[in-house]
Design an enzyme around this catalytic site. Structure first.
Site, PDB file in Angstrom:
ATOM      1  N   LYS A   1     -16.506  12.246  -0.631  1.00 46.04           N
ATOM      2  CA  LYS A   1     -16.661  10.788  -0.729  1.00 46.04           C
ATOM      3  C   LYS A   1     -17.870  10.277   0.059  1.00 46.04           C
ATOM      4  O   LYS A   1     -18.501   9.313  -0.364  1.00 46.04           O
ATOM      5  CB  LYS A   1     -15.396  10.074  -0.269  1.00 46.04           C
ATOM      6  CG  LYS A   1     -15.075  10.306   1.202  1.00 46.04           C
ATOM      7  CD  LYS A   1     -13.885   9.466   1.659  1.00 46.04           C
ATOM      8  CE  LYS A   1     -13.921   9.307   3.159  1.00 46.04           C
ATOM      9  NZ  LYS A   1     -12.829  10.018   3.835  1.00 46.04           N
TER      10      LYS A   1
ATOM     11  N   ARG B   1      -3.768   4.474  10.144  1.00 45.18           N
ATOM     12  CA  ARG B   1      -4.263   4.211   8.810  1.00 45.18           C
ATOM     13  C   ARG B   1      -3.137   4.627   7.852  1.00 45.18           C
ATOM     14  O   ARG B   1      -2.013   4.165   8.028  1.00 45.18           O
ATOM     15  CB  ARG B   1      -5.605   4.904   8.532  1.00 45.18           C
ATOM     16  CG  ARG B   1      -6.385   4.197   7.410  1.00 45.18           C
ATOM     17  CD  ARG B   1      -7.740   4.824   7.120  1.00 45.18           C
ATOM     18  NE  ARG B   1      -7.615   6.140   6.502  1.00 45.18           N
ATOM     19  CZ  ARG B   1      -8.661   6.871   6.102  1.00 45.18           C
ATOM     20  NH1 ARG B   1      -9.884   6.418   6.265  1.00 45.18           N
ATOM     21  NH2 ARG B   1      -8.479   8.057   5.554  1.00 45.18           N
TER      22      ARG B   1
END
Ligand SMILES: *Cc1c(COP(=O)(O)O)cnc(C)c1O
Length: 359
Positions: A37, A134
């Site tokens: 990514k 997260r």
């Protein structure tokens, strides 16, 4: 189309980093998912991961996954690294070999989608939040999630994963990873089948291998930054056995003039709603290069030449103080900058920046 600004990518340095990390991890029976990514799954860079022993690749954007599967012919497993949106489960089931999950609704939606696609066995990695705050279930949700897995016909849990140093800046530790191993065993007991993967984090977890404190239960890591940049930004360090200087931004000077260092006239906010501060250094030689906030995070750049200082940038212009430059600079000259993770992320994503592999 214009080839500048361009990101020069040094093939051999990244190949060395990938091979070095893969072999270090192999000594610990840990396999590597290369995380694409941060480089927007740029084809030539993805190829380096494939050629240097990654057992899978992982990305958080379905568009990147689609390109890897359909246009680059990637045949090793591809993992969806962000828990899927409900509106993309169809594409995720079609193009990804596995996916991280943390919500019962998503697990159900994936299972239902598998029945439409005729996928018999779709693998998911259950993310567990060990304090970074997260993604991931809180450990006390384990039984609830196990109950959801038990109702699935097509979705199977391939293991557990944890993420560190992303949102909360919490570093991985052997205690936390041992806890991950315990939760994995507990889940095995609840589900009645073995967990194959214990995914112990990202680049920041490499330090546990280096000091010999990685628990034996961990058998997989997901690595991006270490391979692409040779750095570990959450540990605020360069990784000594890896190459840095793997990528360099090259930009062209489009204006070079002597101007005052203080803006002239009544001051207000700039185009980005900020009120910039200036110090009066008299008249200075300043250069503008053709790159801007649409291409890069300016704070992630550092000039590679002495005597050059970044003053700021707007969408398409980066303004530099070049008064102390040792070179006589002209319009058309190129200036070079090192990049950090945030700059790499933006540069590889901007359609205005070309990626130039140097072998
Ligand atoms: C981005 C990401 C990684 C890779 O992190 P690096 O620090 O680049 O190695 C690993 N796991 C997850 C879940 C991620 O989102």
């Amino acid at each position: 189309m214009s080839l500048w600004p361009r990101l020069m990518v040094y093939h051999d340095k990244i190949a060395h980093n990938a091979a070095r990390i893969v072999s270090l991890c192999r000594q610990w029976n840990i396999g590597i998912y290369g995380v694409t990514k941060g480089i927007c799954a740029q084809k030539d860079i993805v190829r380096i991961l494939l050629e240097n022993g990654c057992e899978g690749v992982a990305d958080s954007r379905i568009e990147n996954v689609y390109r890897m599967k359909k246009e680059m012919g990637v045949t090793i497993p591809i993992m969806m690294l962000r828990t899927p949106m409900l509106n993309e489960v169809s594409e995720v089931v079609e193009y990804c070999d596995s996916s991280v999950v943390s919500e019962v609704e998503t697990i159900r939606a994936l299972d239902q989608e598998c029945s439409f696609h005729g996928k018999q066995d779709y693998k998911v990695l259950l993310m567990i939040d060990l304090g970074d705050l997260r993604e991931g279930i809180w450990p006390d949700e384990l039984e609830n999630i196990a109950a959801a897995f038990k109702k699935c016909r097509y979705v199977h849990c391939m293991g557990v994963g944890a993420n560190f140093a992303c949102f909360g800046g919490i570093l991985p530790s052997s205690d936390k990873l041992r806890e991950l191993g315990r939760l994995s065993q507990q889940l095995e007991g609840l589900l009645g089948y073995p967990m194959k993967l214990c995914s112990g984090g990202a680049t920041s977890s490499l330090s546990l291998l280096e000091d010999g404190t990685m628990p034996r239960c961990v058998n997989s890591l997901r690595i991006g930054e270490g391979i692409f940049l040779g750095t570990d930004s959450s540990g605020m360090r360069v990784i000594p056995y890896l190459h840095q200087g793997t990528m360099v931004l090259e930009t062209e000077i489009i204006e070079i003039k002597r101007k005052p260092s203080l803006p002239q006239g009544r001051a207000m906010a700039n185009a980005f709603g900020e009120i910039p501060a200036f110090t009066d250094r008299g008249w200075r030689l300043r250069a503008i290069t053709a790159v801007g906030r649409q291409d890069v995070k300016i704070e992630g750049l550092a000039p590679l030449e002495k005597g050059i200082e970044i003053l700021g940038a707007t969408s398409d212009h980066m303004v530099l103080d070049v008064e102390e430059s040792e070179r006589q600079l002209h319009v058309g000259d190129r200036l070079h900058f090192s990049v950090d993770y945030s700059a790499m992320l933006a540069l590889t994503t901007s359609p205005y920046v070309s990626v130039h592999m140097i072998r």
